[in-house]
Design an enzyme around this catalytic site. Structure first.
Site, PDB file in Angstrom:
ATOM      1  N   GLY A  60       0.813  -1.225   0.000  1.00 22.65           N
ATOM      2  CA  GLY A  60       0.000   0.000   0.000  1.00 22.65           C
ATOM      3  C   GLY A  60       0.836   1.260   0.000  1.00 22.65           C
ATOM      4  O   GLY A  60       0.716   2.078   0.904  1.00 22.65           O
ATOM      5  N   GLY A 184       0.959  -4.729  -3.866  1.00 25.97           N
ATOM      6  CA  GLY A 184       0.686  -5.686  -2.800  1.00 25.97           C
ATOM      7  C   GLY A 184      -0.773  -6.092  -2.734  1.00 25.97           C
ATOM      8  O   GLY A 184      -1.100  -7.272  -2.596  1.00 25.97           O
ATOM      9  N   ASN A 250       1.130   3.323 -18.143  1.00 27.04           N
ATOM     10  CA  ASN A 250       0.536   4.244 -17.181  1.00 27.04           C
ATOM     11  C   ASN A 250      -0.976   4.307 -17.458  1.00 27.04           C
ATOM     12  O   ASN A 250      -1.395   4.530 -18.595  1.00 27.04           O
ATOM     13  CB  ASN A 250       1.162   5.630 -17.337  1.00 27.04           C
ATOM     14  N   HIS A 275      -4.192   6.807  -3.251  1.00 25.64           N
ATOM     15  CA  HIS A 275      -4.461   7.441  -1.954  1.00 25.64           C
ATOM     16  C   HIS A 275      -3.291   8.318  -1.526  1.00 25.64           C
ATOM     17  O   HIS A 275      -3.450   9.183  -0.674  1.00 25.64           O
ATOM     18  CB  HIS A 275      -4.733   6.375  -0.890  1.00 25.64           C
ATOM     19  N   TYR A 281       1.413   7.185  -6.807  1.00 22.27           N
ATOM     20  CA  TYR A 281       0.846   7.285  -8.159  1.00 22.27           C
ATOM     21  C   TYR A 281       1.861   7.968  -9.072  1.00 22.27           C
ATOM     22  O   TYR A 281       2.387   9.034  -8.749  1.00 22.27           O
ATOM     23  CB  TYR A 281      -0.441   8.112  -8.105  1.00 22.27           C
ATOM     24  N   CYS A 418     -10.746 -16.244   5.059  1.00 25.09           N
ATOM     25  CA  CYS A 418     -12.125 -16.636   4.767  1.00 25.09           C
ATOM     26  C   CYS A 418     -13.032 -15.593   5.391  1.00 25.09           C
ATOM     27  O   CYS A 418     -12.877 -15.295   6.566  1.00 25.09           O
ATOM     28  CB  CYS A 418     -12.474 -17.954   5.466  1.00 25.09           C
ATOM     29  N   GLY A 500      -5.895   2.718   3.579  1.00 24.48           N
ATOM     30  CA  GLY A 500      -5.987   2.622   2.122  1.00 24.48           C
ATOM     31  C   GLY A 500      -6.428   3.892   1.430  1.00 24.48           C
ATOM     32  O   GLY A 500      -6.260   4.018   0.224  1.00 24.48           O
TER      33      GLY A 500
HETATM   34  P1  NAD Z   1       1.129  -0.715  -3.986  1.00 23.05           P
HETATM   35  O1  NAD Z   1       1.731   0.603  -3.720  1.00 23.05           O
HETATM   36  O2  NAD Z   1       1.832  -1.944  -3.553  1.00 23.05           O
HETATM   37  O3  NAD Z   1       0.834  -0.851  -5.538  1.00 23.05           O
HETATM   38  C1  NAD Z   1       0.376   0.223  -6.339  1.00 23.05           C
HETATM   39  C2  NAD Z   1       0.769  -0.045  -7.773  1.00 23.05           C
HETATM   40  O4  NAD Z   1       0.270   0.991  -8.592  1.00 23.05           O
HETATM   41  C3  NAD Z   1       2.271  -0.099  -7.971  1.00 23.05           C
HETATM   42  O5  NAD Z   1       2.632  -1.332  -8.519  1.00 23.05           O
HETATM   43  C4  NAD Z   1       2.554   1.058  -8.904  1.00 23.05           C
HETATM   44  O6  NAD Z   1       3.601   0.758  -9.810  1.00 23.05           O
HETATM   45  C5  NAD Z   1       1.239   1.213  -9.621  1.00 23.05           C
HETATM   46  N1  NAD Z   1       1.008   2.558 -10.171  1.00 23.05           N
HETATM   47  C6  NAD Z   1       1.200   3.757  -9.597  1.00 23.05           C
HETATM   48  N2  NAD Z   1       0.851   4.739 -10.437  1.00 23.05           N
HETATM   49  C7  NAD Z   1       0.396   4.159 -11.550  1.00 23.05           C
HETATM   50  C8  NAD Z   1      -0.126   4.644 -12.776  1.00 23.05           C
HETATM   51  N3  NAD Z   1      -0.275   5.946 -13.005  1.00 23.05           N
HETATM   52  N4  NAD Z   1      -0.485   3.750 -13.723  1.00 23.05           N
HETATM   53  C9  NAD Z   1      -0.332   2.422 -13.527  1.00 23.05           C
HETATM   54  N5  NAD Z   1       0.177   1.907 -12.377  1.00 23.05           N
HETATM   55  C10 NAD Z   1       0.522   2.771 -11.410  1.00 23.05           C
HETATM   56  O7  NAD Z   1      -0.328  -0.640  -3.350  1.00 23.05           O
HETATM   57  P2  NAD Z   1      -1.362  -1.803  -3.034  1.00 23.05           P
HETATM   58  O8  NAD Z   1      -1.033  -2.432  -1.751  1.00 23.05           O
HETATM   59  O9  NAD Z   1      -1.539  -2.686  -4.227  1.00 23.05           O
HETATM   60  O10 NAD Z   1      -2.674  -0.952  -2.842  1.00 23.05           O
HETATM   61  C11 NAD Z   1      -3.238  -0.267  -3.955  1.00 23.05           C
HETATM   62  C12 NAD Z   1      -4.304   0.718  -3.542  1.00 23.05           C
HETATM   63  O11 NAD Z   1      -5.462   0.037  -3.105  1.00 23.05           O
HETATM   64  C13 NAD Z   1      -3.883   1.606  -2.396  1.00 23.05           C
HETATM   65  O12 NAD Z   1      -4.405   2.902  -2.572  1.00 23.05           O
HETATM   66  C14 NAD Z   1      -4.499   0.956  -1.229  1.00 23.05           C
HETATM   67  O13 NAD Z   1      -4.660   1.852  -0.171  1.00 23.05           O
HETATM   68  C15 NAD Z   1      -5.798   0.475  -1.795  1.00 23.05           C
HETATM   69  N6  NAD Z   1      -6.344  -0.660  -1.073  1.00 23.05           N
HETATM   70  C16 NAD Z   1      -7.609  -1.051  -1.289  1.00 23.05           C
HETATM   71  C17 NAD Z   1      -8.113  -2.137  -0.593  1.00 23.05           C
HETATM   72  C18 NAD Z   1      -9.483  -2.638  -0.782  1.00 23.05           C
HETATM   73  O14 NAD Z   1      -9.921  -3.430  -0.041  1.00 23.05           O
HETATM   74  N7  NAD Z   1     -10.164  -2.290  -1.796  1.00 23.05           N
HETATM   75  C19 NAD Z   1      -7.356  -2.797   0.318  1.00 23.05           C
HETATM   76  C20 NAD Z   1      -6.065  -2.385   0.492  1.00 23.05           C
HETATM   77  C21 NAD Z   1      -5.563  -1.355  -0.215  1.00 23.05           C
END
Ligand code: NAD
Length: 897
Positions: A60, A184, A250, A275, A281, A418, A500
């Protein structure tokens, strides 16, 4: 208290690992509760688990497990020293004290990234971060219960399964999902879609992230070429084959290109780390290295560029949504940042929690998970079997187990996730503890959950978006959750800010409880695993969710009504003698249902006037039939009112003027006679209102006590029949009949809008690209079906009577039957009007640039605020539901004012 940070031997230790959690049954701490915390901290940083272990970043964006390497080692040392009646405090990833507590208390309490409201923003956080005073804990990073991408896999699988159920008949087969970010958390998306039989194009700027998903079998293939990616997706879609394609690119470049090429996308979402606009980002036009350089050199400029790219990105998502894709925000707050940077429509994309997850939260269900501290996958196998033994009827769990077991590699310590609800979590936890005690599981198991759970978060753009009572931003609940889990004896408990959706947008709590087979653990588990989801049920019950209230009743979760009423500022009623009868008396129930239905019905007839006016305009009808002189000549009050409303709805309309000289004398009844039909409906409502008001202010008990001299208590007690339901039964039946007429004439207008023989030049079925789309053909069928159902429900219940009570009650009203079916008629009528609203808004879009009246435009914008124009066929269920809610709120009827 033992001050930890002053321990220089610890502070000097900067070994960056790599670390892996110890395996096996030998421990180096003074007990399993502490050992579990130690193993889970190290597991979070295992290179198999963490995204950037060298920087202590787990997932994240910048979610870390410890503030820096000195703090990491200090925590490890503290845990090794910690006694079974002591508690370690961790402040933003730094151990700050050990206190004597007791053996049922948590062994660790963690607080991460919390800031006082006024300062709760990224600027202040970054400033403190640079000074080394704070750490971003995300959700499960800083609370040591991240289990790699599997943790999110099940939640993502569940979300896509719910989406498939809602929109595509239960499967994503032959459907294309487009998403961004395979980090992640986002890395779970490709596999979740293919587990639901769909095709997914997952875009990420970082090739290594995609490669990692391919290596761990979460993604099938990787390419840097858009043409190749699309060809692969198209072929898989055609053949109904599940496939995930990772595309290096991108999102802000690729998504607009997909729109430009007219690629047919079925679902669009995003999980880039939007976020955190500074670290999560990447703006358009930058390589990863160039982005890193700008981030260092000019953070403000970086954020300006990344949020500008988010605008482009979200605009493309909106274009896909308009073209018929199901779009949803996946919890990364991209809508907020895009909106603030200029994308006004960003919030037309709904959040995933209100769309798909909230009903689960109402039953106390959430992302429950456990980890085999032994490191032995056979222990997880045993727990998998246990779950299948305990919950054979839980269809999703069984399906998930079948799909997940052996399908993908564990990351770090073997773990399982689960979603389990209230009651089941405690059952599972106690059974695991029992198996540990019996030795069927080789070492203790850490049982925890994500912070994204039923009662542990306040997050207005995610978990608590659009709560029924508007309590989205109230953060008392996660604080209570943190305190309750502490009081219940979880092994470690955490409270975080940001998570998140980023700084300023959420507060949330987490817990982990260790099943080490002991009695002490059994008690902790029973208390924590009931109370933790229990507060979630209470939170949703308090917000007014019926499903949560029902869960609370069925599961015996005690929610003091007095507290809830006080909070809602409802004064409790203290009942006098005999007053209880009024709560169970059928006539009172009829009155209550009748009154509520009448209030809703009154909004519906106003809304119907608005829609009647719009239809008249869209169908090039004449307004002469609404001339005041006609209605004064037959001055029924309702008719006069509707005619006046219609005049106002058409006043100043360009559409009306465009055909003023067409020479048409009169229109069909469904337009010309709107005042007579809606007016008669209004008059019926007025009569019912009078009946209900009289009833609500009457004495209906039996016998009745008449006091002639209050001081001396003189008077009479007389038995009679005031409780009889007949007056209400008739009124309830009349209401249903009148509403059926309202829906009936509305359906006739819908028919005119869609039928090319009657619609004055509108495209057949209001379909864009005629021949390719079926437009409003099926919605008209739905309206006809609802109207038909209404006609059955409008059959008067009061014509019946069946004798009861030994023939004493030998003529009864059947008013309750009238009341219950009336509710259905109200709902059906609202839905028919919702269909008319969407159809007429579409018709007006076709007639642009000619405009309807000012009031008509207000109504049109209100409809468009919840439902975009239909540019190709799409599943319209969500549109109708949103318009129905708009109608119920009275916002559409406001155009009259
Ligand atoms: P992370 O930082 O591990 O991965 C984000 C990915 O986005 C990276 O691989 C990065 O290279 C890519 N990225 C960044 N800018 C980009 C762009 N312009 N175009 C394409 N790719 C781009 O984060 P994560 O752990 O995968 O979490 C992702 C998002 O989801 C976070 O904002 C997190 O807070 C949110 N999230 C949502 C949930 C849910 O339940 N829905 C749960 C956890 C996290």
């Amino acid at each position: 208290m033992t001050p930890i940070s002053s321990d220089t031997s610890v502070l000097s230790s900067t070994n960056k690992g790599p670390f892996k959690a110890p395996r096996g049954t030998q421990i180096t701490c003074k007990g399993w509760q502490q050992e579990a915390a130690l193993r889970m901290l190290m597991n979070n940083l295992d290179p198999e688990v963490a995204e950037k272990p060298d920087d202590l970043v787990v997932y994240g964006g910048t979610g870390k497990a410890a503030r820096n390497w000195e703090c990491f080692h200090a925590i490890v040392r503290s845990l090794k020293d910690l006694a079974a009646d002591e508690t370690l405090l961790v402040q933003s990833g730094k151990p700050v004290g050990v206190f004597r507590t007791h053996d049922y208390a948590p062994r660790v309490l963690l607080c991460n990234s919390n800031l006082v409201g006024h300062w709760a923003n990224w600027e202040h956080f970054h400033e403190l971060d640079r000074k080394g005073l704070i750490m971003y804990g995300q959700m499960t990073a800083g609370s040591w219960i991240y289990i790699g991408t599997q943790g999110i896999l099940q939640g993502t699988f569940q979300t896509f399964a719910a989406l498939a159920d809602r929109h595509f008949g239960g499967s994503l087969k032959g459907k294309l999902v487009v998403t961004g970010g395979v980090g992640g958390m986002g890395g779970a998306q490709p596999l979740s879609v293919t587990l639901n039989d769909g095709v997914v194009l997952a875009i990420d700027v970082d090739r290594t992230r995609i490669q990692r998903r391919v290596d761990t079998r979460y993604c099938d293939t990787i390419t840097e070429n858009l043409d190749e990616a699309l060809a692969l997706c198209e072929a898989a879609k055609r053949e109904g084959r599940a496939l995930s394609v990772g595309l290096v690119g991108n999102c802000a470049d690729v998504l607009p290109e997909l729109v430009r090429r007219g690629v047919e996308v079925d679902v669009v979402t995003d999980q880039t780390s939007a976020h955190d606009p500074l670290n999560g980002y990447l703006p358009q036009g930058f390589s990863l290295d160039q982005g890193g350089e700008l981030r260092q050199r000019d953070p403000q400029e970086y954020v300006r560029r990344s949020t500008a790219s988010m605008v482009v990105h979200v605009n493309a998502m909106l274009a896909m949504q308009r073209a018929g894709a199901v779009a949803f925000d996946y919890g990364n707050n991209i809508r907020r940042f895009a909106c603030d940077a200029g994308c006004a429509d960003a919030f037309l994309i709904p959040g995933f929690v209100p769309e798909y997850i909230r009903p689960l939260f109402c039953t106390g269900a959430g992302p429950f998970r456990w980890v085999a501290l032994s490191g032995d996958p056979r222990d997880i196998d045993r727990t998998d079997e246990l779950a299948l033994e305990l919950f054979p009827d839980n269809e999703i769990l069984t399906r998930w187990m079948r799909l997940s077991r052996g399908q993908f590699a564990f990351q770090g310590l073997p773990a399982r996730i689960c979603w389990l609800g209230y009651g089941d979590r405690a059952r599972m936890g106690e059974a695991i503890n029992h198996l540990v005690r019996k030795g069927e599981i080789s070492a203790p198991v850490a049982i925890g959950r994500d912070h994204l759970d039923t009662g542990s978060v306040a997050s207005p753009y995610r978990e608590t978006e659009k709560m029924l009572d508007g309590s989205d931003a109230i953060a008392d609940w996660p604080l209570l959750n943190f305190a309750l889990n502490t009081a219940s004896g979880a092994s470690w408990v955490s409270f975080h800010h940001g998570g998140g959706v980023g700084m300023g947008y959420s507060l949330h709590a987490g817990q982990v409880t260790v099943a080490d087979g002991s009695d002490n653990a059994a008690q902790r588990i029973r208390r924590v695993l009931n109370n933790d989801p229990g507060i979630g049920v209470a939170r949703h019950a308090d917000a007014g969710y019926e499903l949560a209230q029902q869960t609370a009743r069925e599961k015996g979760i005690r929610i003091p009504a007095a507290d809830a009423m006080r909070r809602a500022q409802v004064k409790p009623l203290v009942l006098e003698a005999k007053e209880t009868i009024s709560l169970i008396n059928g006539t009172q129930a009829m009155l209550a249902i009748g009154t509520l239905s009448l209030l809703q019905a009154e909004t519906l007839v106003d809304t119907a006037d608005v829609l009647g006016g719009l239809c008249c305009d869209a169908l090039k009808g004449t307004d002469t039939a609404f001339d005041e002189r006609i209605h004064k000549a037959r001055p029924h009050a309702g008719q006069m009112k509707t005619a006046a409303n219609l005049r106002r709805m058409l006043e100043g309309s360009q559409l009306r003027e465009s055909h003023r000289d067409c020479g048409r004398v009169q229109d069909a009844y469904s337009l010309r006679c709107i005042p007579q039909v809606h007016g008669a409906v209004r008059d019926t409502f007025a009569h019912c209102r009078q009946v209900f008001e009289t009833e609500a202010n009457s004495a209906v008990d039996n016998p009745l006590v008449f006091i002639t001299d209050a001081r001396n208590g003189e008077g009479d007690v007389i038995s009679g029949g005031n409780f009889h339901g007949e007056p209400l039964a008739f009124a309830l039946d009349f209401l249903a009949i009148a509403l059926s007429a309202l829906a009936g004439i509305s359906e006739r207008r819908i028919e005119r809008l869609v039928n090319p023989a009657l619609s004055e030049g509108l495209p057949p079925f209001l379909a864009p690209g005629a021949g390719l789309n079926s437009g409003f053909m099926m919605p008209q069928v739905v309206a006809a079906a609802l109207v038909s159902e209404n006609k059955v429900f409008a059959h008067p219940a009061s014509v019946d009577s069946i004798t009861t009570s030994g023939n004493k009650e030998d003529y009864v009203s059947m008013g309750m039957t009238a009341a219950t079916k009336l509710k259905r008629v109200v709902d059906n009528t609202r839905n028919v009007l919702a269909i008319e609203a969407m159809a007429v808004a579409q018709a007006l879009d076709f007639l642009a640039p000619l405009k309807t009246s000012k009031r008509g435009q207000t109504a049109h914008s209100a409809i468009r605020s919840v439902c975009p124009t239909m540019e190709k066929d799409r599943v319209m269920y969500g549109d109708f539901a949103r318009i129905a809610a708009l109608i119920a709120s009275g916002r559409l009827a406001e155009a009259l004012r």
